[in-house]
Design an enzyme around this catalytic site. Structure first.
Site, mmCIF file in Angstrom:
data_model
loop_
_atom_site.group_PDB
_atom_site.id
_atom_site.type_symbol
_atom_site.label_atom_id
_atom_site.label_comp_id
_atom_site.label_asym_id
_atom_site.label_seq_id
_atom_site.Cartn_x
_atom_site.Cartn_y
_atom_site.Cartn_z
ATOM 1 N N PHE A 114 60.832 -37.944 74.433
ATOM 2 C CA PHE A 114 61.797 -37.128 75.276
ATOM 3 C C PHE A 114 61.815 -37.873 76.601
ATOM 4 C CE2 PHE A 114 57.983 -33.712 76.697
ATOM 5 C CZ PHE A 114 57.488 -34.684 77.297
ATOM 6 N N GLU A 115 62.828 -37.393 77.470
ATOM 7 C CA GLU A 115 63.481 -37.656 78.695
ATOM 8 C C GLU A 115 63.846 -39.200 78.394
ATOM 9 O OE1 GLU A 115 63.300 -36.051 81.466
ATOM 10 O OE2 GLU A 115 62.034 -34.423 80.823
#
Length: 535
Positions: free
Chosen positions: A386-387
């Site tokens: 994620f990110e």
């Protein structure tokens, strides 16, 4: 005019401006910060990480403890009921709490770092007054809703859409989001959607309340790790969003989304630093007590190497985070995408290595579920996804710079070629040099990495042009050249004019590490082999 950052100026403009990231000093831990850390410790005592992992959620009593301690208002300005921490102070606290239990910490971190950051940065006074006060108290937890079932990294081509109502008073929101952190804890969402009938990539950012008609939050998804964190799909079915809930201007949604992610990436990177530091303590403790062949295993070189690497990687990651967060404290919307990308890539990958090594040092006992190592590995695994995935951050910095340079290119094929050739060999002069011989050599290595990036980058623009995004092996090498220089420069600035023996050793090892990361098989040769072996 868009504000630029240290790496933007260095990579795109060819200007070395170290004042943008100087000085780099530890953030003092005041009484309020200590109280927050202690309060988080109390929550983990009542709800130990292993117990929350089994429960798969934070009980309401645990959330209430976090609310009373002020965990949901740490970065919110004091005028709206928050603590008003600087971003650097907040990240210093993230280090501490993530080391205790990242799954629990993520409830407030996702709320602050990405969930409501758009309101802080781009919200109107009325929006801030309406939403930041309940957000600061934890009455309304926020989530960031960008990812969709069919679009993850390719965020500019989302399917969720909005149309303006006939009376012009509402946006009609339709679509689906998924993997939304805090999904079932949240009462508010920052939602991104394309403008129906607008230009390709034209997006809006909207503040959406969970209680509105047409908002449907799904059940928590069963995950490998961070089980106490709520991760859900969300469906929007003809949701009427008042035009007053538009963040920024129509068409600015993608820019807002990417600006917010700068803050999220640094929070993840800081969490990694905290876990690396905790792992160093664990490795030292275990290796000092474990006796094999008549001596503590900490006396063996391969164990020393694991501890040394973790110390170097945490030092380098923390230095880059300090430099980048300092820029955002001074200019909250600074164009620091390259810096945050480097921080996220380096910290997440090196933390994974460190957690693996910590389990190795623990030996057979580290494999037991009663030890914290397997849970930490499970929890951290998502940090490389994620990110922005590891793969995206391995190609993103050079592509970001390429888009910026393309805007500066003169019209005409030969004029553009002349511009690229001229800039390929342009590298700024150094301001000052360290006095210690080892650090002089290290700075020289940083300059060499920077020159290699610059020549390789402009060469790639000339050779590949619009096909550059598909040259991922080459782009990855450029990313690590840029990252290596950034890591060394921030570490040297942090050490200052009177470095300690420890800092000299850490930076010297970092130099060797940076060289090793970029001394691999030639990208062109590797690409040819992959076409044959990667099928």
């Amino acid at each position: 005019m868009e504000s630029t950052s240290f790496l933007y100026k260095l990579r795109v403009e060819g200007v070395l401006d170290e004042e943008l990231i100087s000085p780099l000093e530890p953030v003092p831990v005041d009484d309020d910060t200590k109280a927050l850390i202690e309060a988080f410790g109390e929550v983990t005592k009542k709800y130990p990480p292993k117990e929350l992992d089994k429960l798969g959620a934070v009980p309401e009593e645990g959330l209430e403890m976090m609310r009373k301690a002020g965990f949901f208002g740490m970065t919110i300005p004091k005028e709206y009921g928050g603590a008003g921490l600087t971003f650097r102070s907040y990240l210093a606290l993230v280090e501490q709490v993530a080391a205790k239990d990242i799954a629990l910490a993520l409830v407030s971190l996702a709320h602050l770092s990405i969930g409501l950051e758009g309101i802080i940065l781009f919200g109107t006074k009325e929006q801030k007054e309406r939403y930041l006060r309940p957000a600061a108290s934890g009455e309304m937890i926020f989530a960031y809703a960008l990812t969709e079932p069919d679009t993850g990294s390719d965020a500019q081509h989302i399917n969720t859409s909005v149309t303006l109502s006939e009376d012009g008073g509402h946006y009609i929101l339709n679509g689906r989001k998924t993997y939304i952190t805090n999904g079932n804890y949240a009462g508010g969402y920052t939602v991104f959607a394309k403008v129906e009938g607008g230009k390709e990539g034209e997006m809006v950012a909207l503040i959406v309340e969970r209680g509105w008609e047409g908002v449907e939050v799904g059940a928590d998804l069963d995950k490998m790790g961070i089980k106490a964190s709520s991760t859900t799909p969300i469906k929007f079915d003809n949701v009427k969003v008042p035009v007053e809930n538009l963040l920024g201007k129509e068409g600015e949604g993608f820019k807002i989304a990417m600006t917010i992610l700068n803050y999220g990436r640094l929070a993840v990177a800081s969490a990694g630093v905290g876990l690396m530091k905790r792992s160093i303590e664990d490795m030292r403790a275990r290796a000092s007590k474990r006796i094999q062949f008549g001596v503590p295993i900490i006396d063996f070189e391969l164990i020393k190497e694991k501890i040394a690497k973790a110390r170097v990687h945490s030092f380098a990651a923390e230095s880059m985070v300090w430099a980048t967060a300092g820029q955002l404290d001074r200019d909250p919307t600074a164009n620091a995408a390259m810096e945050t990308s480097h921080c996220k890539l380096y910290s997440t990958t090196k933390t994974w290595e460190t957690l693996y090594d910590a389990q190795q040092v623990a030996g057979g006992s580290g494999y037991l579920a009663t030890a914290p190592y397997e849970r930490r590995l499970r929890d951290w695994r998502v940090a490389t996804i994620f990110e922005g995935t590891t793969e995206i951050h391995s190609i993103y910095p050079a592509l970001f710079a390429a888009r910026a340079v393309s805007r500066e290119l003169p019209k005409g094929k030969w004029e553009a070629l002349k511009y690229l050739l001229l800039h390929a060999f342009r590298y700024p002069k150094e301001g000052s040099w360290p006095s210690h011989p080892a650090l002089k050599r290290t700075l020289l290595t940083a300059k060499t990495l920077g020159r290699r990036f610059r020549f390789g980058f402009y060469y790639a623009l000339m050779r590949h042009g619009k096909k550059l995004p598909m040259k991922e092996i080459y782009l990855r090498k450029l990313a690590w050249l840029s990252l290596g220089e950034f890591a060394i420069r921030t570490a040297l600035i942090r050490a200052g004019k009177n470095p300690t023996r420890e800092e000299i050793d850490l930076i010297t090892y970092l130099r060797e590490d940076a060289v090793a990361e970029t001394s691999c098989l030639a990208a062109d040769k590797r690409e040819k082999l992959l076409h044959r072996l990667g099928k």
